[in-house]
Motif scaffolding. Structure first.
Motif: not given
Length: 71
Positions: A15-20, A42-46
C-alpha cells in the motif's frame, strides 16, 4: 495460468507504507534520475481497486543522473 515468480529477497512494502526515499523508476525519471544498479532495494506491492501489482523500488540517495552513461 502461469506460475507466480518468487519475490526477490529484499524488503517488501504494501500500500502506501513505504519509505519516502524509495522510488520507482518512473518517479526517479521524473526527477531526471535513474537507478545506479539493476537490483532493486525493495519491492512495493500495491492494490488500486481491482488492479494489483508489484514494482521495484530504488534508493533515491544512490540514484545517478539520467544522462550519465553506464559504467
Amino acid at each position: 495460468m502461469s506460475p507466480r515468480r518468487r519475490l526477490p529477497p529484499v524488503p517488501q512494502y504494501r500500500g502506501d507504507a513505504r519509505p519516502a526515499h524509495l522510488l520507482t523508476t518512473e518517479e526517479l525519471a521524473a526527477l531526471h534520475l535513474k537507478p545506479a544498479r539493476a537490483t532493486p532495494d525493495a519491492v512495493w506491492l500495491y492494490e488500486r481497486g481491482q488492479v494489483s501489482g508489484m514494482s521495484a523500488l530504488f534508493d533515491r540517495t544512490a540514484a545517478v543522473p539520467a544522462d550519465q552513461p553506464p559504467t
